[in-house]
Design a protein around this motif. Structure first.
Motif, short mmCIF file in Angstrom:
data_model
loop_
_atom_site.label_atom_id
_atom_site.label_comp_id
_atom_site.label_asym_id
_atom_site.label_seq_id
_atom_site.Cartn_x
_atom_site.Cartn_y
_atom_site.Cartn_z
N MET A 1 0.80 -1.20 0.00
CA MET A 1 0.00 0.00 0.00
C MET A 1 0.84 1.26 0.00
SD MET A 1 -3.01 -0.44 -0.38
CE MET A 1 -3.66 -2.01 -0.77
N LEU A 2 2.03 1.17 0.57
CA LEU A 2 2.88 2.34 0.56
C LEU A 2 3.26 2.71 -0.87
CD1 LEU A 2 5.16 1.57 3.61
CD2 LEU A 2 3.21 3.11 3.51
N GLU A 3 3.38 1.71 -1.73
CA GLU A 3 3.70 1.98 -3.12
C GLU A 3 2.55 2.69 -3.82
OE1 GLU A 3 6.73 1.50 -4.54
OE2 GLU A 3 7.32 0.94 -2.52
N CYS A 4 1.32 2.39 -3.44
CA CYS A 4 0.16 3.04 -4.05
C CYS A 4 0.20 4.55 -3.86
CB CYS A 4 -1.14 2.48 -3.47
SG CYS A 4 -1.46 0.77 -3.96
N LYS A 5 0.73 5.00 -2.72
CA LYS A 5 0.83 6.44 -2.46
C LYS A 5 1.74 7.12 -3.47
CE LYS A 5 0.19 6.99 2.49
NZ LYS A 5 0.87 7.36 3.74
N LYS A 6 2.76 6.40 -3.94
CA LYS A 6 3.76 6.97 -4.85
C LYS A 6 3.40 6.75 -6.32
CE LYS A 6 7.31 5.75 -1.50
NZ LYS A 6 8.45 4.88 -1.28
N CYS A 7 2.33 6.03 -6.59
CA CYS A 7 1.97 5.66 -7.96
C CYS A 7 1.34 6.83 -8.71
CB CYS A 7 1.01 4.48 -7.94
SG CYS A 7 0.57 3.87 -9.57
N GLY A 8 1.68 6.98 -9.96
CA GLY A 8 1.12 8.05 -10.77
C GLY A 8 -0.33 7.81 -11.16
N ILE A 9 -0.78 6.56 -11.08
CA ILE A 9 -2.16 6.22 -11.44
C ILE A 9 -3.12 6.51 -10.30
CG2 ILE A 9 -3.66 4.29 -12.14
CD1 ILE A 9 -1.22 3.11 -13.57
N ALA A 10 -2.60 6.58 -9.09
CA ALA A 10 -3.43 6.84 -7.91
C ALA A 10 -3.59 8.34 -7.68
CB ALA A 10 -2.81 6.20 -6.68
N GLU A 11 -4.76 8.70 -7.20
CA GLU A 11 -5.07 10.11 -6.93
C GLU A 11 -5.44 10.24 -5.46
OE1 GLU A 11 -8.16 13.51 -8.54
OE2 GLU A 11 -8.33 11.47 -9.25
#
Length: 99
Positions: A1-11
């Protein structure tokens, strides 16, 4: 989940929540998850001084994934397919050319 914070696809939607544009789900960043690494993870891209939108990141990543999928068809796989199909014909059919 920590990676989701850094993902460009996530807002980031606020209140420790992010929205994944690929899977169209809201993710609580405080909850620990045992999910494996996402194949759609992409680093945020800045172009012309502006950060690309999550939708633009998604388009780029889907195009990249599609090009990788096309490259995975290899010649050895085709050879196995041909050999398997020829193995189903009897020798007489092969000699007569009636296959």
């Amino acid at each position: 989940m920590l990676e989701c914070k850094k993902c460009g696809i996530a807002e980031e939607t606020g209140e420790d929540m992010i929205f994944c544009h690929k899977y169209r789900t809201a993710i609580n960043t405080k909850v620990k998850s045992f999910r494996q690494e996402c194949i759609f993870f992409t680093s945020r891209i800045v172009e012309g001084g502006e950060l690309l939108s999550p939708q633009e990141h998604l388009y780029l990543k889907e195009a990249e994934q599609a090009s990788i999928a096309r490259k995975t068809v290899s010649l050895p796989n085709r050879r196995r397919f041909i050999a398997k199909n020829f193995a189903t014909y009897s020798g007489s059919e092969m000699k007569n050319g009636s296959f």
